[in-house]
Scaffold this active site. Structure first.
Site, PDB file in Angstrom:
ATOM      1  N   ASN A 149      -3.326  -8.474  -2.398  1.00 18.27           N
ATOM      2  CA  ASN A 149      -3.223  -8.743  -3.988  1.00 18.27           C
ATOM      3  C   ASN A 149      -2.921 -10.158  -4.491  1.00 18.27           C
ATOM      4  O   ASN A 149      -3.343 -10.595  -5.339  1.00 18.27           O
ATOM      5  CB  ASN A 149      -2.225  -7.770  -4.768  1.00 18.27           C
ATOM      6  CG  ASN A 149      -0.767  -7.814  -4.158  1.00 18.27           C
ATOM      7  OD1 ASN A 149      -0.515  -8.258  -3.071  1.00 18.27           O
ATOM      8  ND2 ASN A 149       0.147  -7.451  -5.005  1.00 18.27           N
ATOM      9  N   LYS A 172      -0.454 -13.649   9.344  1.00 19.19           N
ATOM     10  CA  LYS A 172      -1.646 -12.566   9.313  1.00 19.19           C
ATOM     11  C   LYS A 172      -1.886 -12.088   7.896  1.00 19.19           C
ATOM     12  O   LYS A 172      -1.095 -11.240   7.451  1.00 19.19           O
ATOM     13  CB  LYS A 172      -1.467 -11.511  10.249  1.00 19.19           C
ATOM     14  CG  LYS A 172      -2.640 -10.654  10.374  1.00 19.19           C
ATOM     15  CD  LYS A 172      -2.419  -9.300  11.013  1.00 19.19           C
ATOM     16  CE  LYS A 172      -2.040  -8.184   9.938  1.00 19.19           C
ATOM     17  NZ  LYS A 172      -3.123  -8.210   8.898  1.00 19.19           N
ATOM     18  N   SER A 225       2.988  -2.040   2.211  1.00 13.91           N
ATOM     19  CA  SER A 225       3.234  -0.657   1.524  1.00 13.91           C
ATOM     20  C   SER A 225       4.504  -0.051   2.299  1.00 13.91           C
ATOM     21  O   SER A 225       4.983  -0.723   3.247  1.00 13.91           O
ATOM     22  CB  SER A 225       2.105   0.020   1.604  1.00 13.91           C
ATOM     23  OG  SER A 225       1.880   0.347   3.256  1.00 13.91           O
ATOM     24  N   VAL A 226       5.094   0.895   1.711  1.00 13.07           N
ATOM     25  CA  VAL A 226       6.362   1.393   2.096  1.00 13.07           C
ATOM     26  C   VAL A 226       6.033   2.061   3.713  1.00 13.07           C
ATOM     27  O   VAL A 226       6.684   1.738   4.513  1.00 13.07           O
ATOM     28  CB  VAL A 226       7.000   2.383   1.310  1.00 13.07           C
ATOM     29  CG1 VAL A 226       8.072   3.155   1.796  1.00 13.07           C
ATOM     30  CG2 VAL A 226       7.284   1.684   0.013  1.00 13.07           C
ATOM     31  N   THR A 228       3.734   1.217   5.864  1.00 11.97           N
ATOM     32  CA  THR A 228       3.648   0.195   6.962  1.00 11.97           C
ATOM     33  C   THR A 228       5.208  -0.583   6.994  1.00 11.97           C
ATOM     34  O   THR A 228       5.398  -0.864   8.292  1.00 11.97           O
ATOM     35  CB  THR A 228       2.488  -0.850   6.615  1.00 11.97           C
ATOM     36  OG1 THR A 228       1.413   0.008   5.940  1.00 11.97           O
ATOM     37  CG2 THR A 228       2.266  -1.714   7.528  1.00 11.97           C
ATOM     38  N   GLU A 246       9.047  -6.591   1.818  1.00  9.75           N
ATOM     39  CA  GLU A 246       8.463  -6.744   0.439  1.00  9.75           C
ATOM     40  C   GLU A 246       7.606  -5.690   0.159  1.00  9.75           C
ATOM     41  O   GLU A 246       6.398  -5.723   0.404  1.00  9.75           O
ATOM     42  CB  GLU A 246       7.946  -8.139   0.018  1.00  9.75           C
ATOM     43  CG  GLU A 246       8.839  -9.281  -0.075  1.00  9.75           C
ATOM     44  CD  GLU A 246       9.868  -9.331  -1.026  1.00  9.75           C
ATOM     45  OE1 GLU A 246       9.816  -8.310  -2.049  1.00  9.75           O
ATOM     46  OE2 GLU A 246      10.713 -10.233  -0.965  1.00  9.75           O
ATOM     47  N   CYS A 280       2.738  -5.276  -7.111  1.00 11.69           N
ATOM     48  CA  CYS A 280       3.773  -4.704  -6.521  1.00 11.69           C
ATOM     49  C   CYS A 280       4.686  -4.262  -7.500  1.00 11.69           C
ATOM     50  O   CYS A 280       5.324  -3.207  -7.704  1.00 11.69           O
ATOM     51  CB  CYS A 280       4.487  -5.227  -5.394  1.00 11.69           C
ATOM     52  SG  CYS A 280       4.887  -6.937  -5.973  1.00 11.69           S
ATOM     53  N   GLU A 383       3.264   5.102  -6.730  1.00 13.77           N
ATOM     54  CA  GLU A 383       2.510   3.864  -6.969  1.00 13.77           C
ATOM     55  C   GLU A 383       0.971   4.096  -6.882  1.00 13.77           C
ATOM     56  O   GLU A 383       0.297   4.480  -5.948  1.00 13.77           O
ATOM     57  CB  GLU A 383       2.837   2.817  -5.760  1.00 13.77           C
ATOM     58  CG  GLU A 383       2.459   1.254  -6.094  1.00 13.77           C
ATOM     59  CD  GLU A 383       3.004   0.417  -5.064  1.00 13.77           C
ATOM     60  OE1 GLU A 383       2.678   0.786  -3.828  1.00 13.77           O
ATOM     61  OE2 GLU A 383       3.078  -0.609  -5.387  1.00 13.77           O
ATOM     62  N   GLU A 460      12.638 -13.220  -1.511  1.00  6.51           N
ATOM     63  CA  GLU A 460      11.589 -14.179  -1.316  1.00  6.51           C
ATOM     64  C   GLU A 460      12.010 -15.303  -2.486  1.00  6.51           C
ATOM     65  O   GLU A 460      12.341 -14.764  -3.521  1.00  6.51           O
ATOM     66  CB  GLU A 460      10.361 -13.852  -1.416  1.00  6.51           C
ATOM     67  CG  GLU A 460       9.764 -13.223  -0.091  1.00  6.51           C
ATOM     68  CD  GLU A 460       8.520 -13.076   0.275  1.00  6.51           C
ATOM     69  OE1 GLU A 460       7.573 -12.754  -0.732  1.00  6.51           O
ATOM     70  OE2 GLU A 460       8.145 -13.345   1.444  1.00  6.51           O
TER      71      GLU A 460
HETATM   72  N1  LIG Z   1       7.279  -6.562  -2.914  1.00  8.69           N
HETATM   73  C1  LIG Z   1       6.313  -7.263  -2.838  1.00  8.69           C
HETATM   74  O1  LIG Z   1       6.544  -8.585  -3.020  1.00  8.69           O
HETATM   75  C2  LIG Z   1       4.843  -6.895  -2.511  1.00  8.69           C
HETATM   76  C3  LIG Z   1       3.662  -7.844  -2.945  1.00  8.69           C
HETATM   77  C4  LIG Z   1       2.406  -7.547  -2.816  1.00  8.69           C
HETATM   78  C5  LIG Z   1       2.125  -6.156  -2.447  1.00  8.69           C
HETATM   79  N2  LIG Z   1       3.044  -5.296  -2.296  1.00  8.69           N
HETATM   80  C6  LIG Z   1       2.904  -3.827  -1.886  1.00  8.69           C
HETATM   81  O2  LIG Z   1       1.657  -3.808  -0.848  1.00  8.69           O
HETATM   82  C7  LIG Z   1       1.078  -2.790  -0.920  1.00  8.69           C
HETATM   83  C8  LIG Z   1      -0.474  -3.132  -1.074  1.00  8.69           C
HETATM   84  O3  LIG Z   1      -0.927  -3.884   0.115  1.00  8.69           O
HETATM   85  P1  LIG Z   1      -1.552  -3.413   1.245  1.00  8.69           P
HETATM   86  O4  LIG Z   1      -2.628  -2.044   1.121  1.00  8.69           O
HETATM   87  O5  LIG Z   1      -2.404  -4.738   1.955  1.00  8.69           O
HETATM   88  O6  LIG Z   1      -0.619  -2.857   2.394  1.00  8.69           O
HETATM   89  P2  LIG Z   1      -0.524  -2.533   3.683  1.00  8.69           P
HETATM   90  O7  LIG Z   1       0.852  -1.829   4.151  1.00  8.69           O
HETATM   91  O8  LIG Z   1      -1.594  -1.464   4.062  1.00  8.69           O
HETATM   92  O9  LIG Z   1      -0.966  -3.573   4.659  1.00  8.69           O
HETATM   93  C9  LIG Z   1      -0.168  -4.898   4.525  1.00  8.69           C
HETATM   94  C10 LIG Z   1      -0.186  -5.718   5.811  1.00  8.69           C
HETATM   95  O10 LIG Z   1       0.166  -5.011   6.760  1.00  8.69           O
HETATM   96  C11 LIG Z   1      -0.837  -5.029   7.942  1.00  8.69           C
HETATM   97  N3  LIG Z   1      -0.614  -3.717   8.628  1.00  8.69           N
HETATM   98  C12 LIG Z   1      -1.102  -2.670   8.409  1.00  8.69           C
HETATM   99  N4  LIG Z   1      -0.741  -1.728   9.380  1.00  8.69           N
HETATM  100  C13 LIG Z   1       0.358  -2.454  10.324  1.00  8.69           C
HETATM  101  C14 LIG Z   1       1.110  -2.048  11.266  1.00  8.69           C
HETATM  102  N5  LIG Z   1       1.153  -0.915  11.848  1.00  8.69           N
HETATM  103  N6  LIG Z   1       1.865  -3.130  11.982  1.00  8.69           N
HETATM  104  C15 LIG Z   1       1.858  -4.307  11.449  1.00  8.69           C
HETATM  105  N7  LIG Z   1       1.013  -4.856  10.434  1.00  8.69           N
HETATM  106  C16 LIG Z   1       0.305  -3.853   9.810  1.00  8.69           C
HETATM  107  C17 LIG Z   1      -2.095  -5.086   7.289  1.00  8.69           C
HETATM  108  O11 LIG Z   1      -3.137  -5.647   7.961  1.00  8.69           O
HETATM  109  C18 LIG Z   1      -1.926  -6.061   6.074  1.00  8.69           C
HETATM  110  O12 LIG Z   1      -1.866  -7.511   6.495  1.00  8.69           O
HETATM  111  C19 LIG Z   1       1.263  -1.912  -2.224  1.00  8.69           C
HETATM  112  O13 LIG Z   1       2.162  -0.989  -1.911  1.00  8.69           O
HETATM  113  C20 LIG Z   1       2.219  -3.186  -2.905  1.00  8.69           C
HETATM  114  O14 LIG Z   1       3.142  -2.621  -3.858  1.00  8.69           O
HETATM  115  C21 LIG Z   1       4.479  -5.688  -2.057  1.00  8.69           C
HETATM  116  C1  LIG Z   2       3.981 -11.253  -9.901  1.00 10.92           C
HETATM  117  C2  LIG Z   2       3.720 -11.561  -8.246  1.00 10.92           C
HETATM  118  C3  LIG Z   2       4.363 -10.590  -7.601  1.00 10.92           C
HETATM  119  C4  LIG Z   2       3.644 -10.145  -6.275  1.00 10.92           C
HETATM  120  C5  LIG Z   2       3.471  -8.698  -6.088  1.00 10.92           C
HETATM  121  O1  LIG Z   2       2.582  -8.083  -6.010  1.00 10.92           O
END
Ligand SMILES: NC(=O)c1ccc[n+]([C@@H]2O[C@H](COP(=O)([O-])OP(=O)(O)OC[C@H]3O[C@@H](n4cnc5c(N)ncnc54)[C@H](O)[C@@H]3O)[C@@H](O)[C@H]2O)c1
Ligand SMILES: CCCCC=O
Length: 486
Positions: A149, A172, A225-226, A228, A246, A280, A383, A460
């Site tokens: 995102n 990555k 995501s949670v 992962t 995060e 997020c 979510e 962060e």
């Molecule tokens: N708290 C924050 O700062 C923040 C910011 C942005 C997004 N998010 C969260 O991220 C989620 C959406 O992102 P997404 O769909 O890309 O999440 P995701 O967990 O599917 O993937 C995130 C990353 O992890 C990698 N990945 C997947 N499986 C893995 C494994 N087994 N081992 C190592 N790496 C692995 C993916 O390739 C990707 O690069 C939402 O839940 C969102 O809330 C959190």
């Molecule tokens: C507003 C920036 C926060 C990033 C989370 O997805």
């Protein structure tokens, strides 16, 4: 790795170079780039290079690192529009918003450049003239794994503190958004980091696993995501590696009847519809005090219906397409379920087909406002990660606080009120790492960002993040004789 997007723009003035990837020709509305996934061999090579670069970089003084980071920040600022364009093509967010992301990115580099020169240990006087001191040292080769995102911003929020502390980083990106971080690698190189200090590997879960399990990786910072995040934690536990997580959220936004209504309405849109709702920390559970429910809802719907959806590269657009078709279908599925569970759709929530025929295959939907929501509904508990706001009403402060905290997540929360005492009392009671008073989703890099509960740990941004990318060495110095027990 195929990327689907509807935009028809060449990728960048300087295409990234390297043997392990190849771009497909850019065609209207479809694949914009193809990358080979990095396997174990490429990950090993990246770690090897990073280790060599770490040896050089970690020996530099804080001021030397500061200068390189400042130069990288300057280049990002200079190339702001170009990087924002690539980010828009990469992710689908509007160019208007992508520019904000690039701004918080160079600001982050500037901020940690500033801290790099002032990192220091302590001197501690001991009896008899002896003394101790501490050294703040880097961890080594750190890994950053990003979500799709905020691809460029996430890479900067991780790499800037990592590099400022003297570490190397292998990053990555998500396989859905592999492009923009290559520009960051190019920029760091141009700014003067040693080759291999900031390396990008491409791929999905398997590549991520190779990185997390690598014996020479000292730390993993993960955004995603949670589920992962939980896997990352398991892998890190095997190697006793520190991690930053995060993760996702389902944050509350509480609107009291004494608020400035116009600002509260604007805040609710900021809390729900940036980046197509794929944020997020979004405040998707909007609790509104009963006295102003009707008025607030009417204004929110009016502004939501006015959001300009369409080609994200056009200046006037404020909402682009969602990341991919499965995700669009997932979000629409949440809305269908919400209706089945008794929620009412006040606007949006359906597929949007732009008039421009070039955009007809895009993953667009109209931003949605749901009302008549209850706390037990799926749309209020889970979510969604799309442009869906759930409005709930409340009577009292004590009641709303309890309901706001009734979630396994704890990333963010917001309060709109003119009562300054209530504002601080309520945020003190909220179980969330990032709280906003009378605003939402602003992200100054000086402020630490991160979650409570299942939304993760570590932070962060802000000064505290230095502690997550460094370790403390204590040195005890004897100035007299050894007093032996033997
Ligand atoms: N708290 C924050 O700062 C923040 C910011 C942005 C997004 N998010 C969260 O991220 C989620 C959406 O992102 P997404 O769909 O890309 O999440 P995701 O967990 O599917 O993937 C995130 C990353 O992890 C990698 N990945 C997947 N499986 C893995 C494994 N087994 N081992 C190592 N790496 C692995 C993916 O390739 C990707 O690069 C939402 O839940 C969102 O809330 C959190
Ligand atoms: C507003 C920036 C926060 C990033 C989370 O997805």
């Amino acid at each position: 790795m195929a990327l689907n997007h509807r935009a028809a723009v060449s990728l960048s003035r300087k295409e990234p170079r390297g043997p392990r990837w190849r771009f497909c020709p850019v065609l209207l509305g479809r694949v914009i780039a193809t990358f080979a996934c990095s396997g174990e061999k490429e990950v090993n090579l990246a770690v090897q290079d990073a280790k060599a670069a770490f040896k050089i970089w970690s020996q530099k003084s804080g001021m030397e690192r500061c200068r390189v980071l400042l130069e990288a920040a300057r280049i990002i600022r200079e190339r702001r529009d170009e990087i924002a364009t690539v980010e828009t093509i990469n992710n689908g967010k509007s160019i208007f918003e992508a520019r904000w992301d690039i701004d918080t990115s160079w600001q982050c580099l500037e901020y940690y450049a500033g801290l790099a020169g002032s990192m220091a240990g302590e001197h501690i006087q001991l009896p008899g003239g002896s003394f101790g001191y501490t050294r703040r040292e880097p961890l080594g080769v750190c890994v950053g794994i990003g979500a799709w995102n905020y691809p460029f911003q996430i890479a900067c929020w991780k790499s800037a503190p990592a590099l400022a502390c003297g570490n190397a980083m292998i990053f990555k990106p998500s396989p859905f958004t592999p492009v923009s971080v290559l520009l960051l690698a190019e920029i760091y190189t141009e700014a003067g980091v040693p080759p291999g200090l900031f390396n990008v590997v491409q791929g999905g879960a398997a590549t991520g696993q190779f990185l997390c399990l690598h014996r020479d990786v000292a730390k993993v910072s993960f955004t995603g995501s949670v589920p992962t995040g939980s896997k990352i934690m398991e892998m890190a536990a095997k190697g006793i590696k520190p991690i930053t997580l995060e993760l996702g959220g389902k944050s509350p936004l509480i609107i009291f009847s004494d608020c400035d209504l116009e600002n509260a309405v604007k805040g609710a849109l900021m809390a729900n519809f940036l980046t197509q709702g794929e944020v997020c920390c979004n405040g998707t559970r909007v609790f509104v005090q009963k006295e102003i429910l009707e008025k607030f809802t009417k204004e929110v719907v009016k502004l939501t219906q006015g959001i300009k959806i369409g080609d994200p590269l056009l200046e006037g657009t404020r909402m682009g397409p969602l990341i991919n078709r499965p995700h669009l279908e997932r979000v629409l599925g949440f809305i269908k379920l919400a209706k089945e569970q008794g929620a009412k759709v006040l606007c949006g929530g359906d597929v949007y087909v732009p008039e421009d025929p070039k955009l007809k295959d895009g993953y667009y939907m109209r931003p949605c406002v749901l009302t008549d929501c209850r706390d037990d509904m799926t749309c209020v508990r889970e979510e969604i990660f799309g442009p869906v706001m759930s409005i709930l009403s409340f009577d009292t402060e004590a009641e709303v606080l309890e309901r706001a905290n009734n979630t396994t997540f704890g990333l963010a929360a917001g309060v709109f009120t003119r009562d300054i005492q209530r504002a601080h009392r309520v945020v003190a009671g909220l179980q969330a790492g990032m709280c906003f008073i009378n605003n939402y989703n602003v992200s100054p890099v000086e402020l630490p960002f991160g979650g409570y509960k299942k939304s993760g740990f570590g932070r962060e941004n802000g000064r505290v993040t230095i502690e997550y990318y460094s370790q403390l060495k204590t040195v005890c110095v004897e100035m007299g004789d050894v007093e032996s027990a033997f």
